[in-house]
Design a protein around this motif. Structure first.
Motif, PDB file in Angstrom:
ATOM      1  N   VAL A 123     -16.473  -3.752  70.920  1.00 47.19           N
ATOM      2  CA  VAL A 123     -16.774  -2.158  70.961  1.00 47.19           C
ATOM      3  C   VAL A 123     -15.728  -1.535  71.560  1.00 47.19           C
ATOM      4  CG1 VAL A 123     -18.414  -0.393  71.502  1.00 47.19           C
ATOM      5  CG2 VAL A 123     -19.139  -2.567  70.935  1.00 47.19           C
ATOM      6  N   TYR A 146     -27.190  -4.916  75.045  1.00 49.70           N
ATOM      7  CA  TYR A 146     -26.484  -4.269  74.066  1.00 49.70           C
ATOM      8  C   TYR A 146     -26.091  -2.681  74.290  1.00 49.70           C
ATOM      9  CZ  TYR A 146     -25.437  -2.802  69.080  1.00 49.70           C
ATOM     10  OH  TYR A 146     -24.899  -1.915  67.994  1.00 49.70           O
ATOM     11  N   GLY A 148     -17.463  -1.987  65.333  1.00 45.56           N
ATOM     12  CA  GLY A 148     -17.539  -2.799  66.470  1.00 45.56           C
ATOM     13  C   GLY A 148     -19.057  -3.081  66.700  1.00 45.56           C
ATOM     14  N   LEU A 149     -20.038  -1.670  66.639  1.00 50.25           N
ATOM     15  CA  LEU A 149     -21.333  -1.920  67.111  1.00 50.25           C
ATOM     16  C   LEU A 149     -22.062  -3.025  66.061  1.00 50.25           C
ATOM     17  CD1 LEU A 149     -22.703   1.730  67.209  1.00 50.25           C
ATOM     18  CD2 LEU A 149     -22.030  -0.053  68.939  1.00 50.25           C
ATOM     19  N   CYS A 197     -22.564  -1.623  75.254  1.00 49.69           N
ATOM     20  CA  CYS A 197     -21.932  -0.492  74.240  1.00 49.69           C
ATOM     21  C   CYS A 197     -21.529   0.996  75.029  1.00 49.69           C
ATOM     22  CB  CYS A 197     -22.840  -0.361  73.002  1.00 49.69           C
ATOM     23  SG  CYS A 197     -22.929  -1.818  71.807  1.00 49.69           S
ATOM     24  N   VAL A 255     -20.705  -7.980  74.322  1.00 47.34           N
ATOM     25  CA  VAL A 255     -20.184  -6.879  73.356  1.00 47.34           C
ATOM     26  C   VAL A 255     -19.271  -5.937  73.913  1.00 47.34           C
ATOM     27  CG1 VAL A 255     -22.764  -7.158  72.639  1.00 47.34           C
ATOM     28  CG2 VAL A 255     -22.063  -5.436  74.240  1.00 47.34           C
ATOM     29  N   ASN A 280     -12.721  -1.552  69.135  1.00 52.89           N
ATOM     30  CA  ASN A 280     -12.814  -0.775  67.968  1.00 52.89           C
ATOM     31  C   ASN A 280     -12.791   0.702  68.201  1.00 52.89           C
ATOM     32  OD1 ASN A 280     -13.259  -2.327  65.135  1.00 52.89           O
ATOM     33  ND2 ASN A 280     -14.523  -3.504  66.869  1.00 52.89           N
ATOM     34  N   THR A 281     -13.320   1.391  69.554  1.00 52.66           N
ATOM     35  CA  THR A 281     -13.489   2.409  69.671  1.00 52.66           C
ATOM     36  C   THR A 281     -12.281   3.216  69.827  1.00 52.66           C
ATOM     37  OG1 THR A 281     -15.844   2.175  70.627  1.00 52.66           O
ATOM     38  CG2 THR A 281     -14.794   4.107  71.112  1.00 52.66           C
ATOM     39  N   PHE A 298     -18.012   2.463  75.638  1.00 52.65           N
ATOM     40  CA  PHE A 298     -17.633   3.536  74.780  1.00 52.65           C
ATOM     41  C   PHE A 298     -17.104   4.525  75.902  1.00 52.65           C
ATOM     42  CE2 PHE A 298     -18.918   7.749  73.425  1.00 52.65           C
ATOM     43  CZ  PHE A 298     -18.450   7.657  72.108  1.00 52.65           C
ATOM     44  N   ILE A 333     -16.067   2.699  64.970  1.00 53.34           N
ATOM     45  CA  ILE A 333     -17.200   2.325  66.143  1.00 53.34           C
ATOM     46  C   ILE A 333     -18.271   1.698  65.650  1.00 53.34           C
ATOM     47  CG2 ILE A 333     -18.936   3.386  67.669  1.00 53.34           C
ATOM     48  CD1 ILE A 333     -16.697   5.858  68.027  1.00 53.34           C
ATOM     49  N   ALA A 392     -21.047  -6.351  67.425  1.00 53.40           N
ATOM     50  CA  ALA A 392     -21.882  -6.785  68.339  1.00 53.40           C
ATOM     51  C   ALA A 392     -23.257  -7.090  68.342  1.00 53.40           C
ATOM     52  CB  ALA A 392     -21.732  -5.467  69.498  1.00 53.40           C
TER      53      ALA A 392
END
Lengths: 281, 304
Positions: free
Chosen positions: A161, A95, A206-207, A99, A157, A164-165, A103, A203, A210
Motif C-alpha cells: 500500500v 488490514y 495497492g488496496l 492501510c 499489507v 502504491n500510494t 497511507f 491506491i 492487500a
C-alpha cells in the motif's frame, strides 16, 4: 465404472455446450460471459462428484463436493466463529490499521523528495520478501489471540500500500501542479483537489493486492499458534484428524471471504474512480 | 545512482529504529537476568517491575542499556546479533551440517525451483490455450482471475498430508504447493502478454499470409516477454512463500520453514530472525536473477 463413464459423458457434454455458446452469435453478451464460466464450474463439480464416487476415492484423499456441502451446512456455527476470529478480527483489523499506517507514512514521505527516492526502492524490495515469515515472531510478542494475527497482517499489507500510494501521489504532471499554484492553492488544497484523486487508481491497486495478503497473513499466522478457534487453526487441526471435508469447508469459506473482500474493495474503487478510463469502457 | 544516498539513509534510519526498539523490548528480561546475577536493580523484585513502563525502567537502570543488545534469547535481537548468527550459520559451518543455513536454504530452494518451473510451464501452456481457444478463454479465464483473490495457501497443509498418505513425500509436496502458487500469476500475466500485439500488427501478419503458428512464434510470443518476466518475478516470490509454508504443517526437520518453526517452539529468537533474513536474501536473489535475465533478454530483443 458406470459413474466414471457418466463423468466422461458429462465432461464432454459441458464442453460441447460451452463450445456452442462461445462460438455462437451472442457470445459477446453479458449473460454469456457469465453463463459459460458457470457451466464450466458446474461441470467440474459434477465430474468431481462422479469420479470420487465411481473410483471410490477414500475420504482422506478427496471428499466429494456433496459431502463438503453437507459438512458446510452442518457446521455453520463453527465456521461462523472461525470466520469472525480470523477474517473479521484478524484480517480486517490488521488490514484497516496497516492501510491507514501506510497511507499516513506515504503522506509524510511525499513531502520530502529525498525520503521518497530512498523509500521507494527499499519499500519495493520489502514488498517482495516472504513477510509471512515474521508470523512466529509476532505470535511470540502479541500472544496467541487475534492481536498477533492482525499484527502479521499489518506488516504484510503495509509495504504494497505504501509503495502504491507514494507512486500514485507522484502521478500528476508538472503542468497540473503548476496550474494549482496559479490558483494560489496551498499544499493541502492541491493535495485534496488534485493529487489525491489522481492517486486513487494506484491506491486502490495497492488496496486490492492487500486484500489477498491480509487473508493469507491471518490464516498462515494461525499455523504458528492460536486459540482453539480460527480458520488456520481449524485447517491444521482437521488435517491432523484427517477430516478433509472440514478442511474443504474452511477453504470454501476462505474462497468466499476472499472474493467478497476483493469485490467490496473493487466496488468502492468503481465508485471513487468513476472518471478513470479503465472504469469507463 | 542518484538514489544511492537516499536509500542508504533510509536503511540507516531503519537500523537506528531497530536498535532503539531493542531497548524497551528487552529491558525487562535484561533486568531479571541482572538481578539473578546479583546486580542491584531499581526497583528490586520482578513483581514491582511488572507494572512499570519500559521507559521508566530504562531511566532508572541506565547501566543495563548495552545488555539489551547482547542477550542470548532477547525478545527482539539487535541487528548485529542477527548478522553474526547469519555469518556463523552460513560461512562458518560446514554446509552438510544440520545447523547450517546453507543446507536448510538449499532444501527450501530446491523445492521452490522445482515448483516454480512446473507452475510456470503449466501456466504458459494454459495461457497459450486460452489465447487460441475462445471456449477455454470464456470458461477458464474468469476462474483464473477469481482464484487470485482467494488465499489458496490455505490448501497447503492438506496437500502435504494427502500426498503423504498416498506415499509421496520429500521435495514433491512442497514443490506442488510452490507450483500452484506461481501458476495463476503466470497464467494471467501471460494471457495479457500474448494479447498485447494490437490489431494492426496482427493484420500485418495476415497480409503476409502467416499461419497461426507463425503468428504465435514471430509476434505473440516475443511481444509477451515483458509481461512474462513481470509475472515470473511475482511467481518466484510466491513459490518461495509456498515452499516455506509447506514445511510448517508436517513438522519438517529441514528447510527454512522448519527453522522458523523450531525457533518459535524453543524461543530461539535469534534463530528465527536469521532464518527470516535467509529467506529474504533468497527471495531477493531469485527476483534479482530474474531481473538480470529480463534486462539481458529484452536488450537482445531490442525491446528496451
Amino acid at each position: 465404472m458406470i459413474l466414471v463413464g457418466v463423468a466422461l459423458l458429462v465432461w464432454g457434454l459441458g464442453w460441447w455446450v460451452n463450445t456452442r455458446l462461445a462460438e455462437g452469435p451472442r457470445a459477446q453478451s453479458r449473460a454469456m460471459q457469465l453463463l459459460v464460466p458457470v457451466i464450466f464450474g458446474a461441470t467440474i463439480l459434477l465430474v468431481w462428484e462422479l469420479l470420487v464416487r465411481g473410483l471410490q476415492v477414500p475420504l482422506v484423499i478427496l471428499p466429494a463436493p456433496s459431502l463438503i456441502a453437507q459438512r458446510f451446512a452442518g457446521s455453520l456455527p463453527i465456521l461462523w466463529a472461525d470466520f469472525v476470529q480470523t477474517i473479521l478480527k484478524g484480517a480486517l483489523g490488521g488490514y484497516v490499521i496497516g492501510c491507514a499506517a501506510a497511507f499516513a507514512t506515504a503522506i509524510l514521505v511525499d513531502r520530502s523528495d529525498f525520503l521518497r527516492r530512498g523509500l521507494l526502492p527499499v519499500g519495493n524490495f520489502l514488498a517482495a520478501l516472504p513477510i509471512v515469515g515474521t508470523a512466529p515472531i509476532l505470535v511470540m510478542w502479541f500472544g496467541f489471540d487475534w492481536h498477533s494475527k492482525a499484527a502479521v497482517v499489518v506488516v504484510m499489507v503495509f509495504f504494497p500500500v505504501l509503495v502504491n500510494t507514494v507512486a500514485g501521489l507522484n502521478e500528476t504532471s508538472a503542468m497540473q501542479r503548476d496550474q494549482m499554484r496559479t490558483y494560489a492553492a496551498g499544499y493541502w488544497q492541491s493535495f485534496f483537489k488534485l493529487r489525491l484523486p489522481a492517486a486513487m487508481p494506484f491506491i486502490f491497486n495497492g488496496l486490492k493486492i492487500a486484500t489477498t495478503l491480509a487473508l493469507v497473513g491471518a490464516i498462515v499466522a494461525e499455523f504458528f499458534g492460536s486459540p482453539t478457534v480460527g480458520m488456520g487453526f481449524r485447517i491444521s487441526a482437521s488435517v491432523g484428524q484427517l477430516a478433509l471435508d472440514m478442511v474443504w469447508a474452511e477453504i470454501v469459506v476462505a474462497a468466499l471471504a476472499g472474493s467478497l473482500f476483493y469485490g467490496l474493495v473493487a466496488m468502492i474503487e468503481k465508485a471513487v474512480t468513476f472518471w478513470h478510463p479503465s472504469q469507463r469502457s | 545512482m542518484r538514489s544511492v544516498l537516499p536509500v542508504l539513509s533510509v536503511v540507516a534510519m531503519i537500523l537506528g529504529l531497530w536498535y532503539a526498539a531493542c531497548l524497551p523490548m528487552n529491558i525487562k528480561g535484561v533486568l531479571t537476568e541482572a538481578e539473578r546475577a546479583g546486580a542491584t536493580v531499581t526497583p528490586e523484585g520482578g513483581k514491582a517491575r511488572r507494572d512499570m513502563s519500559e521507559f521508566a525502567l530504562l531511566v532508572a537502570n541506565g547501566f543495563a542499556i548495552p545488555a539489551t543488545w547482547a542477550q542470548e534469547r532477547p525478545r527482539l535481537p539487535a541487528p548485529h546479533q542477527v548478522a553474526i548468527e547469519l555469518w556463523d550459520t552460513t560461512v562458518m559451518k560446514k554446509i552438510t551440517s544440520k545447523r547450517s543455513l546453507v543446507y536448510h536454504g538449499w532444501v527450501t530452494l530446491s523445492a521452490t525451483l522445482l515448483g516454480f518451473v512446473i507452475g510456470t510451464g503449466l501456466g504458459i501452456l494454459l495461457a497459450i490455450g486460452i489465447v487460441h481457444s475462445r471456449v477455454m478463454d470464456m470458461s477458464v479465464m474468469p476462474w483464473a482471475i477469481v482464484s487470485q483473490t482467494i488465499p489458496i495457501i490455505a490448501l497447503a497443509p492438506m496437500i502435504i498430508v494427502v500426498l503423504y498418505s498416498i506415499g509421496v513425500q520429500g521435495i514433491v509436496p512442497k514443490a506442488v504447493i510452490s507450483a500452484y502458487l506461481s501458476f495463476f500469476p503466470v497464467v494471467v500475466g501471460m494471457v495479457k502478454g500474448l494479447r498485447s500485439p494490437d490489431a494492426m500488427q496482427l493484420d500485418l501478419l495476415r497480409t503476409y499470409n502467416a499461419s497461426n503458428g507463425q503468428g504465435f512464434w514471430k509476434l505473440r510470443l516475443p511481444a509477451s516477454m515483458p509481461y512474462l518476466f513481470a509475472s515470473l518475478k511475482i511467481g518466484v516470490a510466491a513459490s518461495l512463500v509456498g515452499a516455506i509454508v509447506g514445511e510448517l504443517p508436517t513438522g519438517a526437520v529441514s528447510g527454512l520453514g522448519a527453522r522458523l518453526l523450531a525457533g518459535s517452539y524453543y524461543g530461539q529468537t535469534v534463530q528465527i530472525w536469521s532464518a527470516l533474513f535467509a529467506a529474504a536474501i533468497l527471495a531477493a536473489v531469485l527476483v534479482g536473477v530474474l531481473g538480470l535475465i529480463e534486462t539481458r533478454v529484452l536488450k537482445r530483443m531490442g525491446m528496451t
